[in-house]
Motif scaffolding. Structure first.
Motif, PDB file in Angstrom:
ATOM      1  N   ALA A  26       0.822  -1.210   0.000  1.00 22.70           N
ATOM      2  CA  ALA A  26       0.000   0.000   0.000  1.00 22.70           C
ATOM      3  C   ALA A  26       0.857   1.262   0.000  1.00 22.70           C
ATOM      4  CB  ALA A  26      -0.923   0.006   1.220  1.00 22.70           C
ATOM      5  N   SER A  27       0.289   2.339  -0.507  1.00 30.39           N
ATOM      6  CA  SER A  27       0.918   3.657  -0.485  1.00 30.39           C
ATOM      7  C   SER A  27       0.252   4.501   0.592  1.00 30.39           C
ATOM      8  CB  SER A  27       0.746   4.348  -1.840  1.00 30.39           C
ATOM      9  OG  SER A  27       1.423   3.651  -2.838  1.00 30.39           O
ATOM     10  N   LYS A  28       0.773   5.695   0.799  1.00 27.73           N
ATOM     11  CA  LYS A  28       0.194   6.592   1.795  1.00 27.73           C
ATOM     12  C   LYS A  28      -1.160   7.133   1.372  1.00 27.73           C
ATOM     13  CE  LYS A  28       4.618   8.001   3.671  1.00 27.73           C
ATOM     14  NZ  LYS A  28       4.578   7.621   5.051  1.00 27.73           N
ATOM     15  N   SER A  29      -1.407   7.243   0.047  1.00 25.63           N
ATOM     16  CA  SER A  29      -2.686   7.751  -0.431  1.00 25.63           C
ATOM     17  C   SER A  29      -2.991   7.149  -1.807  1.00 25.63           C
ATOM     18  CB  SER A  29      -2.665   9.283  -0.536  1.00 25.63           C
ATOM     19  OG  SER A  29      -1.780   9.680  -1.563  1.00 25.63           O
ATOM     20  N   VAL A  30      -4.262   7.184  -2.173  1.00 23.18           N
ATOM     21  CA  VAL A  30      -4.681   6.652  -3.476  1.00 23.18           C
ATOM     22  C   VAL A  30      -4.081   7.473  -4.624  1.00 23.18           C
ATOM     23  CG1 VAL A  30      -6.659   6.188  -4.976  1.00 23.18           C
ATOM     24  CG2 VAL A  30      -6.767   5.572  -2.560  1.00 23.18           C
ATOM     25  N   PRO A  31      -4.087   8.813  -4.567  1.00 20.71           N
ATOM     26  CA  PRO A  31      -3.471   9.565  -5.672  1.00 20.71           C
ATOM     27  C   PRO A  31      -1.981   9.241  -5.853  1.00 20.71           C
ATOM     28  CG  PRO A  31      -4.865  11.022  -4.397  1.00 20.71           C
ATOM     29  CD  PRO A  31      -4.797   9.729  -3.650  1.00 20.71           C
ATOM     30  N   ARG A  32      -1.271   9.069  -4.751  1.00 22.78           N
ATOM     31  CA  ARG A  32       0.152   8.720  -4.839  1.00 22.78           C
ATOM     32  C   ARG A  32       0.317   7.339  -5.487  1.00 22.78           C
ATOM     33  NH1 ARG A  32       4.074   9.412   0.223  1.00 22.78           N
ATOM     34  NH2 ARG A  32       3.739  11.560  -0.393  1.00 22.78           N
ATOM     35  N   HIS A  33      -0.546   6.419  -5.120  1.00 28.93           N
ATOM     36  CA  HIS A  33      -0.470   5.074  -5.685  1.00 28.93           C
ATOM     37  C   HIS A  33      -0.790   5.094  -7.182  1.00 28.93           C
ATOM     38  CE1 HIS A  33      -0.073   0.780  -4.888  1.00 28.93           C
ATOM     39  NE2 HIS A  33      -0.937   0.624  -5.868  1.00 28.93           N
ATOM     40  N   LEU A  34      -1.802   5.863  -7.559  1.00 25.88           N
ATOM     41  CA  LEU A  34      -2.143   5.976  -8.975  1.00 25.88           C
ATOM     42  C   LEU A  34      -1.027   6.643  -9.771  1.00 25.88           C
ATOM     43  CD1 LEU A  34      -5.924   6.933  -8.716  1.00 25.88           C
ATOM     44  CD2 LEU A  34      -4.936   4.719  -9.349  1.00 25.88           C
ATOM     45  N   ALA A  35      -0.334   7.587  -9.156  1.00 32.33           N
ATOM     46  CA  ALA A  35       0.800   8.232  -9.829  1.00 32.33           C
ATOM     47  C   ALA A  35       1.922   7.219 -10.062  1.00 32.33           C
ATOM     48  CB  ALA A  35       1.310   9.404  -9.002  1.00 32.33           C
ATOM     49  N   ARG A  36       2.191   6.378  -9.080  1.00 34.24           N
ATOM     50  CA  ARG A  36       3.200   5.333  -9.258  1.00 34.24           C
ATOM     51  C   ARG A  36       2.802   4.391 -10.387  1.00 34.24           C
ATOM     52  NH1 ARG A  36       2.917   2.652  -4.364  1.00 34.24           N
ATOM     53  NH2 ARG A  36       3.624   0.875  -5.543  1.00 34.24           N
ATOM     54  N   GLY A  37       1.526   4.063 -10.479  1.00 36.16           N
ATOM     55  CA  GLY A  37       1.048   3.203 -11.562  1.00 36.16           C
ATOM     56  C   GLY A  37       1.196   3.863 -12.917  1.00 36.16           C
ATOM     57  N   ALA A  38       0.876   5.147 -12.991  1.00 38.82           N
ATOM     58  CA  ALA A  38       1.008   5.869 -14.264  1.00 38.82           C
ATOM     59  C   ALA A  38       2.466   5.905 -14.711  1.00 38.82           C
ATOM     60  CB  ALA A  38       0.457   7.287 -14.117  1.00 38.82           C
ATOM     61  N   ILE A  39       3.368   6.118 -13.770  1.00 38.25           N
ATOM     62  CA  ILE A  39       4.796   6.115 -14.104  1.00 38.25           C
ATOM     63  C   ILE A  39       5.228   4.731 -14.577  1.00 38.25           C
ATOM     64  CG2 ILE A  39       7.121   6.293 -13.121  1.00 38.25           C
ATOM     65  CD1 ILE A  39       5.929   8.526 -11.294  1.00 38.25           C
ATOM     66  N   GLY A  40       4.821   3.693 -13.854  1.00 37.56           N
ATOM     67  CA  GLY A  40       5.208   2.330 -14.206  1.00 37.56           C
ATOM     68  C   GLY A  40       4.676   1.896 -15.558  1.00 37.56           C
ATOM     69  N   PHE A  41       3.381   2.092 -15.770  1.00 35.87           N
ATOM     70  CA  PHE A  41       2.803   1.696 -17.053  1.00 35.87           C
ATOM     71  C   PHE A  41       3.332   2.576 -18.186  1.00 35.87           C
ATOM     72  CE2 PHE A  41      -0.564  -0.215 -14.324  1.00 35.87           C
ATOM     73  CZ  PHE A  41      -0.425  -1.514 -14.778  1.00 35.87           C
ATOM     74  N   GLY A  42       3.569   3.848 -17.890  1.00 30.96           N
ATOM     75  CA  GLY A  42       4.143   4.736 -18.900  1.00 30.96           C
ATOM     76  C   GLY A  42       5.529   4.292 -19.328  1.00 30.96           C
ATOM     77  N   LEU A  43       6.345   3.859 -18.369  1.00 27.55           N
ATOM     78  CA  LEU A  43       7.680   3.368 -18.703  1.00 27.55           C
ATOM     79  C   LEU A  43       7.624   2.112 -19.569  1.00 27.55           C
ATOM     80  CD1 LEU A  43       9.563   3.938 -15.337  1.00 27.55           C
ATOM     81  CD2 LEU A  43      10.168   4.914 -17.554  1.00 27.55           C
TER      82      LEU A  43
END
Length: 94
Positions: free
Chosen positions: A4-21
């Motif tokens: 888990a992350s500290k917040s949902v927006p932070r987690h979604l940002a990590r996903g966007a970075i990962g899938f974007g890469l």
């Protein structure tokens, strides 16, 4: 294990970075050559493992504070957390 992350927006940002890469490295192969595939493993850092780990972490982040695991005599169940007990500091009775 906790993904888990500290917040949902932070987690979604990590996903966007990962899938974007991942998507970017594959899409750039015709333009810049196979060397662009070296960016794909960087997605593992953003995902904290793999895309499945990221999805598990998303579920954990969303459910944090809403669900509670209770184990009695070796049998564990997942129940809704009592918000009144969390704010008052008193333990939740089984």
């Amino acid at each position: 294990m906790n993904f888990a992350s500290k917040s949902v927006p932070r987690h979604l940002a990590r996903g966007a970075i990962g899938f974007g890469l991942i998507i970017g490295s594959i899409a750039m192969v015709p333009v810049a050559g196979p060397a662009t595939l070296l960016a794909a493993p960087l997605a593992l850092i953003a995902f904290r493992g793999c895309p499945t780990c990221w999805m598990v972490g998303l579920a954990q982040t969303i459910s944090r504070g809403r669900l509670e695991r209770q184990c009695v005599d070796g049998v564990c169940t997942l129940t809704k957390a009592d918000p009144a007990a969390k704010t008052s500091g008193r333990p939740v009775s089984p």
